[in-house]
Design an enzyme around this catalytic site. Structure first.
Site, PDB file in Angstrom:
ATOM      1  N   SER A 102      71.227  -0.984  57.647  1.00  0.00           N
ATOM      2  CA  SER A 102      69.852  -1.521  57.653  1.00  0.00           C
ATOM      3  C   SER A 102      69.853  -3.011  57.965  1.00  0.00           C
ATOM      4  CB  SER A 102      69.173  -1.319  56.299  1.00  0.00           C
ATOM      5  OG  SER A 102      69.093   0.036  56.006  1.00  0.00           O
ATOM      6  N   ASP A 118      74.291  -8.903  52.826  1.00  0.00           N
ATOM      7  CA  ASP A 118      74.486  -8.023  53.978  1.00  0.00           C
ATOM      8  C   ASP A 118      74.078  -8.708  55.280  1.00  0.00           C
ATOM      9  OD1 ASP A 118      75.072  -6.338  51.927  1.00  0.00           O
ATOM     10  OD2 ASP A 118      73.324  -5.045  52.176  1.00  0.00           O
ATOM     11  N   GLY A 137      76.401   2.271  52.737  1.00  0.00           N
ATOM     12  CA  GLY A 137      77.058   1.140  52.096  1.00  0.00           C
ATOM     13  C   GLY A 137      77.794   0.225  53.055  1.00  0.00           C
TER      14      GLY A 137
HETATM   15  C1  GLA Z   1      73.453  -3.585  48.783  1.00  0.00           C
HETATM   16  C2  GLA Z   1      72.512  -4.791  48.834  1.00  0.00           C
HETATM   17  C3  GLA Z   1      73.296  -6.096  48.665  1.00  0.00           C
HETATM   18  C4  GLA Z   1      74.222  -6.056  47.449  1.00  0.00           C
HETATM   19  C5  GLA Z   1      75.028  -4.764  47.440  1.00  0.00           C
HETATM   20  C6  GLA Z   1      75.839  -4.600  46.172  1.00  0.00           C
HETATM   21  O1  GLA Z   1      74.301  -3.591  49.891  1.00  0.00           O
HETATM   22  O2  GLA Z   1      71.804  -4.814  50.041  1.00  0.00           O
HETATM   23  O3  GLA Z   1      72.406  -7.186  48.622  1.00  0.00           O
HETATM   24  O4  GLA Z   1      73.482  -6.215  46.269  1.00  0.00           O
HETATM   25  O5  GLA Z   1      74.219  -3.612  47.589  1.00  0.00           O
HETATM   26  O6  GLA Z   1      76.869  -5.554  46.103  1.00  0.00           O
END
Ligand code: GLA
Length: 424
Positions: free
Chosen positions: A156, A200, A152
């Site tokens: 990646s 991200d 989280g």
């Molecule tokens: C992952 C996804 C993002 C977003 C988050 C939740 O990190 O890659 O695009 O959707 O989950 O906020």
């Protein structure tokens, strides 16, 4: 004088020299991110409030003499592993054999590990760039990082951004930051089959020391918002790993689209849940949406409001208000969007009651990984200790924690002096 050098950076440079016998031409650093507000609304074109952190992927490379690219991962995805735990895996990406005319089969059908392997990331980047019409030069590369993987904090996306920049440098073209983020998202959407948003990659590229960014995921306009100097982020890793491909992640964007389709009968002008107001929902949701979709929609609509209120609270210097919004965001992610787990709920509620903690919420997609807490810097170590102790009490083993600061976005950095990693 031997100047201070980041340990991972030194480890990557050292491994490159051992593997390829000589100096790399470039060294790329791409950071992970935390998102303090705006859970699961990037793919609904809402607003998010992430920042890049001072933990990164480092990638050393030079143009290859061979026709294919040889890539060594010092650290790779593995159940529960931190990047620093595993060494010496390599892969060859033959750009000439990438079939860019078709979408690849879904990751589970490719014959590798069910959730894909680290090789899918550089391969996916090469495939995406080639598909966008870029001619790629083969590279020799080594990469590693000090980010927990699949936890989280966008490991990646950081690998994708690092490889995008690596192939840009080696092949002689350059993308602007927005285009780079868009292509990084395409790696996830098209190559890996994950319906994620753009947050991200965008945060890894556009981070700035001491700042969060308020990003509008519809037009990609963003505003950098400074945080006071005396705050830090404590990240607690539950140790539970679910990759986006194996979690229910893809069902959530699909549910959001279904909710929009149903609501359109009363609200024909809406494009995504970002266009729906809380009043709209009060008026129409109960009659038009099944209860599970109503919950998803309510989370998305209220989370958009929380992000904008949170940005305002930060501009006014009200960290207390900001922390309350983080807590509401976690509760909504748990109860309405249903992406939490007992371990994450336990970490979040321990943080909420810790002295010096403004707020905390699950990080990234949820279903495992980390909880992020915004804390007074002076209280950070106490908060970490409390999180580890309470987690061990509830689950029988400690969780890992670390303190992060908001750092700069991805860049090609000076290779600098050579330092023997044994000295560090
Ligand atoms: C992952 C996804 C993002 C977003 C988050 C939740 O990190 O890659 O695009 O959707 O989950 O906020």
């Amino acid at each position: 004088m031997v100047r201070h050098m980041n340990k991972t950076r030194a480890r990557v440079l050292d491994a490159f020299r051992r593997r390829f016998g000589g100096e790399p031409a470039w060294l790329v650093r791409a950071p992970g991110r935390v998102n303090l507000l705006g859970a699961h609304i990037d793919y609904s074109e809402g607003w998010v409030l992430p920042g890049a952190i001072d933990r990164s992927i480092w990638l050393a490379l030079r143009p290859a003499e061979a026709p294919s690219s040889t890539i060594e991962a010092l650290d790779r995805r593995a159940e529960g592993a931190h990047l620093a735990d595993i060494t010496g895996v390599s892969d060859i990406v033959d750009i000439a054999t990438l079939d860019t005319a078709r979408l690849p089969p879904p990751v589970p059908e490719r014959g590798g590990e069910a959730d894909g392997t680290w090789q899918d990331l550089p391969r996916g980047v090469a495939w995406t760039l080639a598909r966008a019409g870029h001619h790629l030069a083969p590279i020799d590369a080594v990469f590693g990082g000090d980010l927990p993987m699949d936890a989280g904090v966008s490991s990646s996306a950081a690998v994708e951004v690092a490889f995008l920049m690596a192939w840009e440098a080696a092949s002689g073209f350059s993308l602007d930051g927005v285009e780079r983020a868009r292509l990084g998202r395409r790696v996830e959407n098209d190559y890996l089959g994950v319906g994620s948003g753009i947050m991200d990659q965008f945060a890894s590229i556009h981070g700035k020391t001491g700042h969060l960014m308020l990003l509008d995921c519809r037009d990609l306009a963003f505003e950098r918002i400074p945080l006071p100097d005396n705050v830090a982020v404590v990240i607690a890793d539950s140790g539970i790993r679910r990759t986006l491909a194996s979690s229910d992640y893809n069902r959530r964007p699909e549910e959001c689209r279904q909710a929009v389709d149903l609501l359109r009968r009363a609200l024909p002008e809406i494009r995504t849940l970002r266009d729906v107001t809380e009043e709209d929902l009060d008026r129409h949701a109960r009659v038009m949406l099944p209860s599970s979709l109503e919950r998803r929609a309510r989370h998305a609509v209220c989370e958009c409001r929380r992000v904008l209120d949170g940005a305002e609270a930060l501009r006014n210097g009200s960290l207390r208000r900001f922390g309350e919004l983080m807590r509401e965001s976690h509760e909504s992610s748990r109860d309405l969007y249903q992406v939490s787990l007992p371990e994450l709920d336990a970490l979040a509620s321990t943080a909420w009651s810790a002295p010096g903690c403004f707020g905390a919420r699950l990080s990234g997609a949820g279903w495992g990984g980390c909880v992020t807490a915004l804390v007074e810097e002076a209280a950070a170590e106490d908060v970490e200790r409390r999180l580890r102790r309470e987690f061990a009490r509830a689950f029988g083993h400690e969780c890992e924690t670390f303190v992060a600061a908001f750092g700069d976005g991805a860049a090609i950095v000076d290779i600098g002096d050579s330092v023997d990693i044994a000295d560090i």
